[in-house]
Design a protein around this motif. Structure first.
Motif, PDB file in Angstrom:
ATOM      1  N   PHE A  61      61.948  10.779  79.921  1.00 44.64           N
ATOM      2  CA  PHE A  61      63.079  10.129  79.257  1.00 44.64           C
ATOM      3  C   PHE A  61      64.357  10.936  79.481  1.00 44.64           C
ATOM      4  N   PHE A  62      64.259  12.255  79.339  1.00 51.59           N
ATOM      5  CA  PHE A  62      65.443  13.104  79.454  1.00 51.59           C
ATOM      6  C   PHE A  62      65.737  13.543  80.882  1.00 51.59           C
ATOM      7  N   ASN A  63      64.852  13.251  81.818  1.00 49.72           N
ATOM      8  CA  ASN A  63      65.069  13.621  83.208  1.00 49.72           C
ATOM      9  C   ASN A  63      65.760  12.476  83.937  1.00 49.72           C
ATOM     10  N   VAL A  64      67.065  12.605  84.104  1.00 54.75           N
ATOM     11  CA  VAL A  64      67.848  11.586  84.801  1.00 54.75           C
ATOM     12  C   VAL A  64      68.320  12.219  86.103  1.00 54.75           C
ATOM     13  N   ASP A  65      67.819  11.706  87.234  1.00 57.54           N
ATOM     14  CA  ASP A  65      68.084  12.310  88.538  1.00 57.54           C
ATOM     15  C   ASP A  65      69.562  12.419  88.887  1.00 57.54           C
ATOM     16  N   ASP A  66      70.354  11.427  88.491  1.00 59.47           N
ATOM     17  CA  ASP A  66      71.750  11.443  88.911  1.00 59.47           C
ATOM     18  C   ASP A  66      72.610  12.364  88.054  1.00 59.47           C
ATOM     19  N   GLU A  67      72.036  12.964  87.026  1.00 62.94           N
ATOM     20  CA  GLU A  67      72.776  13.902  86.194  1.00 62.94           C
ATOM     21  C   GLU A  67      72.225  15.303  86.440  1.00 62.94           C
ATOM     22  N   GLN A  68      73.060  16.187  86.914  1.00 60.06           N
ATOM     23  CA  GLN A  68      72.642  17.553  87.177  1.00 60.06           C
ATOM     24  C   GLN A  68      73.326  18.506  86.201  1.00 60.06           C
ATOM     25  N   GLU A  69      73.312  18.146  84.935  1.00 65.11           N
ATOM     26  CA  GLU A  69      73.938  18.954  83.913  1.00 65.11           C
ATOM     27  C   GLU A  69      72.986  20.068  83.472  1.00 65.11           C
ATOM     28  N   SER A  70      73.568  21.176  83.066  1.00 66.20           N
ATOM     29  CA  SER A  70      72.747  22.247  82.517  1.00 66.20           C
ATOM     30  C   SER A  70      72.403  21.905  81.072  1.00 66.20           C
ATOM     31  N   LEU A  71      71.409  22.572  80.550  1.00 63.99           N
ATOM     32  CA  LEU A  71      71.001  22.335  79.175  1.00 63.99           C
ATOM     33  C   LEU A  71      72.149  22.619  78.208  1.00 63.99           C
ATOM     34  N   SER A  72      72.906  23.670  78.457  1.00 62.87           N
ATOM     35  CA  SER A  72      74.024  23.984  77.568  1.00 62.87           C
ATOM     36  C   SER A  72      75.106  22.901  77.620  1.00 62.87           C
ATOM     37  N   ASP A  73      75.299  22.287  78.795  1.00 65.89           N
ATOM     38  CA  ASP A  73      76.258  21.176  78.899  1.00 65.89           C
ATOM     39  C   ASP A  73      75.786  19.990  78.067  1.00 65.89           C
ATOM     40  N   ILE A  74      74.513  19.703  78.145  1.00 64.09           N
ATOM     41  CA  ILE A  74      73.953  18.579  77.392  1.00 64.09           C
ATOM     42  C   ILE A  74      74.073  18.841  75.898  1.00 64.09           C
ATOM     43  N   ILE A  75      73.694  20.040  75.472  1.00 65.28           N
ATOM     44  CA  ILE A  75      73.745  20.381  74.052  1.00 65.28           C
ATOM     45  C   ILE A  75      75.177  20.335  73.534  1.00 65.28           C
ATOM     46  N   SER A  76      76.125  20.758  74.336  1.00 70.99           N
ATOM     47  CA  SER A  76      77.518  20.766  73.891  1.00 70.99           C
ATOM     48  C   SER A  76      78.052  19.362  73.636  1.00 70.99           C
ATOM     49  N   LYS A  77      77.424  18.347  74.214  1.00 70.03           N
ATOM     50  CA  LYS A  77      77.864  16.961  74.035  1.00 70.03           C
ATOM     51  C   LYS A  77      77.195  16.267  72.852  1.00 70.03           C
ATOM     52  N   LEU A  78      76.226  16.933  72.223  1.00 69.30           N
ATOM     53  CA  LEU A  78      75.528  16.330  71.096  1.00 69.30           C
ATOM     54  C   LEU A  78      76.404  16.315  69.854  1.00 69.30           C
ATOM     55  N   THR A  79      76.197  15.304  69.027  1.00 71.53           N
ATOM     56  CA  THR A  79      76.871  15.257  67.734  1.00 71.53           C
ATOM     57  C   THR A  79      76.216  16.292  66.831  1.00 71.53           C
ATOM     58  N   PRO A  80      76.879  16.690  65.744  1.00 74.52           N
ATOM     59  CA  PRO A  80      76.237  17.629  64.816  1.00 74.52           C
ATOM     60  C   PRO A  80      74.881  17.128  64.313  1.00 74.52           C
ATOM     61  N   LYS A  81      74.767  15.840  64.045  1.00 75.92           N
ATOM     62  CA  LYS A  81      73.495  15.269  63.586  1.00 75.92           C
ATOM     63  C   LYS A  81      72.430  15.387  64.672  1.00 75.92           C
TER      64      LYS A  81
END
Length: 93
Positions: A61-81
């Motif tokens: 589910f979380f493995n999207v081939d066209d997105e090569q973001e780092s984990l920290s990039d992904i986490i930084s985009k999350l809402t506080p919730k």
């Protein structure tokens, strides 16, 4: 990653209606619709059931081939919730 958009993408790819997937995951169709629209969050347990219904693992589910973001990039985009839910999930495993 937008979890709601990813659910919708995979649901449509599997030719599932919102009602069918909602029944499988044990959530209301209204809740699933609101998740897909980004208006409501989904718990890790519910997401796991959604993934089961769609025939994918959480990793897939979380493995999207066209997105090569780092984990920290992904986490930084999350809402506080979403960050709270991620922390709760990580503590549970």
């Amino acid at each position: 990653m937008d979890v709601g958009k990813r659910i919708k993408e995979l649901r449509e790819r599997a030719n599932f209606t919102q009602n069918r997937l909602a029944e499988w995951a044990g959530v209301s169709q209204t809740h699933l619709r609101r998740v897909e629209l980004g208006e409501q969050d989904i718990t890790v347990g519910q997401l796991r059931l959604v993934c089961d219904g769609l025939g994918v693992t959480l990793a897939e589910f979380f493995n999207v081939d066209d997105e090569q973001e780092s984990l920290s990039d992904i986490i930084s985009k999350l809402t506080p919730k979403q960050k709270q839910l991620l922390i709760a999930f990580l503590k549970s495993i």
